[in-house]
Write a protein that holds these residues in place. Sequence first.
Motif, PDB file in Angstrom:
ATOM      1  N   GLU A  43      29.985 -12.473  17.481  1.00 28.86           N
ATOM      2  CA  GLU A  43      31.260 -13.198  17.512  1.00 28.86           C
ATOM      3  C   GLU A  43      32.388 -12.340  16.945  1.00 28.86           C
ATOM      4  O   GLU A  43      33.541 -12.477  17.356  1.00 28.86           O
ATOM      5  N   ARG A  44      32.052 -11.474  16.002  1.00 23.99           N
ATOM      6  CA  ARG A  44      33.051 -10.561  15.428  1.00 23.99           C
ATOM      7  C   ARG A  44      33.262  -9.341  16.304  1.00 23.99           C
ATOM      8  O   ARG A  44      33.954  -8.406  15.906  1.00 23.99           O
ATOM      9  N   ARG A  45      32.645  -9.331  17.474  1.00 21.06           N
ATOM     10  CA  ARG A  45      32.772  -8.268  18.479  1.00 21.06           C
ATOM     11  C   ARG A  45      31.941  -7.020  18.159  1.00 21.06           C
ATOM     12  O   ARG A  45      32.132  -5.976  18.769  1.00 21.06           O
ATOM     13  N   GLN A  46      31.031  -7.097  17.208  1.00 23.54           N
ATOM     14  CA  GLN A  46      30.162  -5.947  16.996  1.00 23.54           C
ATOM     15  C   GLN A  46      29.296  -5.762  18.238  1.00 23.54           C
ATOM     16  O   GLN A  46      28.721  -6.724  18.763  1.00 23.54           O
ATOM     17  N   PRO A  47      29.169  -4.539  18.743  1.00 25.88           N
ATOM     18  CA  PRO A  47      28.367  -4.314  19.951  1.00 25.88           C
ATOM     19  C   PRO A  47      26.907  -4.721  19.747  1.00 25.88           C
ATOM     20  O   PRO A  47      26.341  -4.536  18.666  1.00 25.88           O
ATOM     21  N   VAL A  48      26.305  -5.250  20.792  1.00 29.63           N
ATOM     22  CA  VAL A  48      24.917  -5.695  20.716  1.00 29.63           C
ATOM     23  C   VAL A  48      24.001  -4.545  20.307  1.00 29.63           C
ATOM     24  O   VAL A  48      23.073  -4.720  19.511  1.00 29.63           O
ATOM     25  N   ALA A  49      24.257  -3.342  20.842  1.00 30.58           N
ATOM     26  CA  ALA A  49      23.398  -2.198  20.518  1.00 30.58           C
ATOM     27  C   ALA A  49      23.397  -1.901  19.027  1.00 30.58           C
ATOM     28  O   ALA A  49      22.360  -1.541  18.463  1.00 30.58           O
ATOM     29  N   GLN A  50      24.548  -2.038  18.384  1.00 31.63           N
ATOM     30  CA  GLN A  50      24.594  -1.816  16.937  1.00 31.63           C
ATOM     31  C   GLN A  50      23.841  -2.914  16.192  1.00 31.63           C
ATOM     32  O   GLN A  50      23.184  -2.650  15.182  1.00 31.63           O
ATOM     33  N   ILE A  51      23.931  -4.134  16.671  1.00 30.06           N
ATOM     34  CA  ILE A  51      23.260  -5.252  15.996  1.00 30.06           C
ATOM     35  C   ILE A  51      21.746  -5.091  16.066  1.00 30.06           C
ATOM     36  O   ILE A  51      21.041  -5.242  15.061  1.00 30.06           O
ATOM     37  N   VAL A  52      21.238  -4.771  17.257  1.00 30.81           N
ATOM     38  CA  VAL A  52      19.786  -4.651  17.424  1.00 30.81           C
ATOM     39  C   VAL A  52      19.288  -3.249  17.098  1.00 30.81           C
ATOM     40  O   VAL A  52      18.085  -3.028  16.958  1.00 30.81           O
ATOM     41  N   GLY A  53      20.222  -2.284  17.011  1.00 29.91           N
ATOM     42  CA  GLY A  53      19.866  -0.933  16.580  1.00 29.91           C
ATOM     43  C   GLY A  53      19.355  -0.014  17.658  1.00 29.91           C
ATOM     44  O   GLY A  53      18.863   1.071  17.355  1.00 29.91           O
ATOM     45  N   GLU A  54      19.504  -0.409  18.927  1.00 26.19           N
ATOM     46  CA  GLU A  54      19.013   0.453  19.995  1.00 26.19           C
ATOM     47  C   GLU A  54      19.681   0.123  21.317  1.00 26.19           C
ATOM     48  O   GLU A  54      20.280  -0.953  21.484  1.00 26.19           O
ATOM     49  N   ARG A  55      19.571   1.082  22.259  1.00 23.64           N
ATOM     50  CA  ARG A  55      20.118   0.880  23.599  1.00 23.64           C
ATOM     51  C   ARG A  55      19.249   1.618  24.612  1.00 23.64           C
ATOM     52  O   ARG A  55      18.781   2.723  24.351  1.00 23.64           O
ATOM     53  N   GLN A  56      19.026   1.002  25.750  1.00 26.18           N
ATOM     54  CA  GLN A  56      18.300   1.649  26.833  1.00 26.18           C
ATOM     55  C   GLN A  56      19.218   2.646  27.535  1.00 26.18           C
ATOM     56  O   GLN A  56      20.381   2.351  27.816  1.00 26.18           O
ATOM     57  N   ARG A  68      14.480   4.194  25.119  1.00 25.00           N
ATOM     58  CA  ARG A  68      15.197   3.532  24.034  1.00 25.00           C
ATOM     59  C   ARG A  68      15.760   4.562  23.067  1.00 25.00           C
ATOM     60  O   ARG A  68      15.046   5.479  22.657  1.00 25.00           O
ATOM     61  N   PHE A  69      17.017   4.373  22.717  1.00 23.43           N
ATOM     62  CA  PHE A  69      17.674   5.265  21.769  1.00 23.43           C
ATOM     63  C   PHE A  69      18.232   4.456  20.603  1.00 23.43           C
ATOM     64  O   PHE A  69      18.851   3.402  20.802  1.00 23.43           O
ATOM     65  N   ALA A  70      18.019   4.979  19.400  1.00 28.16           N
ATOM     66  CA  ALA A  70      18.599   4.352  18.216  1.00 28.16           C
ATOM     67  C   ALA A  70      20.113   4.468  18.273  1.00 28.16           C
ATOM     68  O   ALA A  70      20.659   5.500  18.689  1.00 28.16           O
ATOM     69  N   VAL A  71      20.787   3.405  17.863  1.00 28.40           N
ATOM     70  CA  VAL A  71      22.248   3.353  17.847  1.00 28.40           C
ATOM     71  C   VAL A  71      22.701   2.838  16.486  1.00 28.40           C
ATOM     72  O   VAL A  71      22.137   1.868  15.970  1.00 28.40           O
ATOM     73  N   THR A  72      23.700   3.493  15.908  1.00 33.00           N
ATOM     74  CA  THR A  72      24.310   3.052  14.654  1.00 33.00           C
ATOM     75  C   THR A  72      25.823   3.104  14.826  1.00 33.00           C
ATOM     76  O   THR A  72      26.323   3.648  15.817  1.00 33.00           O
ATOM     77  N   PRO A  73      26.581   2.588  13.859  1.00 35.52           N
ATOM     78  CA  PRO A  73      28.040   2.701  13.943  1.00 35.52           C
ATOM     79  C   PRO A  73      28.557   4.135  13.869  1.00 35.52           C
ATOM     80  O   PRO A  73      29.758   4.368  14.057  1.00 35.52           O
ATOM     81  N   ASP A  74      27.680   5.106  13.622  1.00 33.49           N
ATOM     82  CA  ASP A  74      28.104   6.511  13.547  1.00 33.49           C
ATOM     83  C   ASP A  74      28.134   7.203  14.900  1.00 33.49           C
ATOM     84  O   ASP A  74      28.573   8.362  14.990  1.00 33.49           O
ATOM     85  N   VAL A  75      27.655   6.525  15.962  1.00 33.28           N
ATOM     86  CA  VAL A  75      27.584   7.160  17.280  1.00 33.28           C
ATOM     87  C   VAL A  75      28.079   6.192  18.350  1.00 33.28           C
ATOM     88  O   VAL A  75      28.086   4.979  18.162  1.00 33.28           O
ATOM     89  N   LEU A  76      28.478   6.778  19.475  1.00 34.88           N
ATOM     90  CA  LEU A  76      28.817   5.951  20.621  1.00 34.88           C
ATOM     91  C   LEU A  76      27.565   5.274  21.168  1.00 34.88           C
ATOM     92  O   LEU A  76      26.472   5.837  21.126  1.00 34.88           O
ATOM     93  N   ASP A  77      27.755   4.103  21.710  1.00 32.23           N
ATOM     94  CA  ASP A  77      26.701   3.388  22.415  1.00 32.23           C
ATOM     95  C   ASP A  77      26.486   4.086  23.755  1.00 32.23           C
ATOM     96  O   ASP A  77      27.408   4.152  24.575  1.00 32.23           O
ATOM     97  N   PRO A  78      25.300   4.647  24.025  1.00 38.63           N
ATOM     98  CA  PRO A  78      25.084   5.297  25.330  1.00 38.63           C
ATOM     99  C   PRO A  78      25.331   4.311  26.469  1.00 38.63           C
ATOM    100  O   PRO A  78      24.808   3.198  26.450  1.00 38.63           O
ATOM    101  N   ARG A  79      26.126   4.746  27.441  1.00 40.87           N
ATOM    102  CA  ARG A  79      26.554   3.842  28.498  1.00 40.87           C
ATOM    103  C   ARG A  79      25.936   4.196  29.849  1.00 40.87           C
ATOM    104  O   ARG A  79      25.655   5.368  30.113  1.00 40.87           O
ATOM    105  N   PRO A  80      25.773   3.208  30.717  1.00 40.06           N
ATOM    106  CA  PRO A  80      25.187   3.477  32.032  1.00 40.06           C
ATOM    107  C   PRO A  80      25.968   4.519  32.831  1.00 40.06           C
ATOM    108  O   PRO A  80      25.374   5.288  33.593  1.00 40.06           O
ATOM    109  N   GLU A  81      27.298   4.559  32.666  1.00 37.52           N
ATOM    110  CA  GLU A  81      28.099   5.527  33.418  1.00 37.52           C
ATOM    111  C   GLU A  81      27.689   6.965  33.122  1.00 37.52           C
ATOM    112  O   GLU A  81      27.798   7.850  33.984  1.00 37.52           O
ATOM    113  N   THR A  82      27.234   7.212  31.900  1.00 39.28           N
ATOM    114  CA  THR A  82      26.856   8.566  31.512  1.00 39.28           C
ATOM    115  C   THR A  82      25.599   9.024  32.238  1.00 39.28           C
ATOM    116  O   THR A  82      25.321  10.226  32.323  1.00 39.28           O
ATOM    117  N   GLU A  83      24.848   8.094  32.806  1.00 37.30           N
ATOM    118  CA  GLU A  83      23.684   8.483  33.586  1.00 37.30           C
ATOM    119  C   GLU A  83      24.088   9.278  34.831  1.00 37.30           C
ATOM    120  O   GLU A  83      23.267  10.000  35.414  1.00 37.30           O
TER     121      GLU A  83
END
Length: 277
Positions: A65-78, A83-98
């Motif tokens: 609700e505070r707009r924190q990205p889902v990947a940061q909340i769950v700590g990972e992104r496909q 699966r890659f670990a995600v923290t507030p120190d890095v960009l969330d890997p995005r599908p476009e980058t594929e």
Amino acid sequence: MIAAEALAVAVARLQAAGISGAGGDARRLMAFAMGIGADRLTLHLLDVLTPEAEVRFAAAVAARERRQPVAQIVGERQFWGRRFAVTPDVLDPRPETETLIEAALAEEFGRVLDLGTGSGAILATLLAERGAATGIGTDVSEPALAVARCNAETLGVAGRATFLRADWFDGVAGSFDLVVSNPPYIAADEMAGIAADVRDWEPHLALTPGGDGLAAYRAIASGVARHLVPGGRLIVEIGPTQGPAVAALFAATELKDITVRPDMDGRDRIVTARLPR
């Protein structure tokens, strides 16, 4: 409370907060809270949530609700099926980058350099796909490099990856078959208009270089020829309006075969170039 009931309440809350894709986000957060894979959630929607799962789900929904990205909340992104670990120190890997990954894998390479590696998703993916390749990832952020090292370890490529704290090519020795980068490219006057999920939660250092957004491409263009083998390739991600400008920067160097390529949505997404043999 059973999971399905809690999920319905969460979807309504996220929709009321103006979250796009509220249903999908709520499902990912529920799977995270229950400690199961998102692909198995449907099988567990009639389960009664444990007290621990209820608390974790409530906290996760409040964070979204505070707009924190889902990947940061769950700590990972496909990304590219891994699966890659995600923290507030890095960009969330995005599908476009594929799009960059697909172009890189179109030809063989033995040694790769990833400039501004962030989470390490690009470098680790390329090394995982090419079992004999080695690579270097650079970044100015030590916390980001820690995430990249973790991801390389998790994917089993840490023995073939080196991570350096460096500003672009500083301290990088040798030549590479492939140089890749998803650098900061949002112009300073565009930052106010990007989604709050990105602007307020992801590291600004990885989002914008300030000014016209092209500073990273100028730095890459000025140094890349010294770090490519003859015939070596350069592939960079760009913003959707930056293709002509980045292509012109590369054309002013020794690089040839410069091409702007679209992503899956038809928007300009990468620029590729080659050092002549």
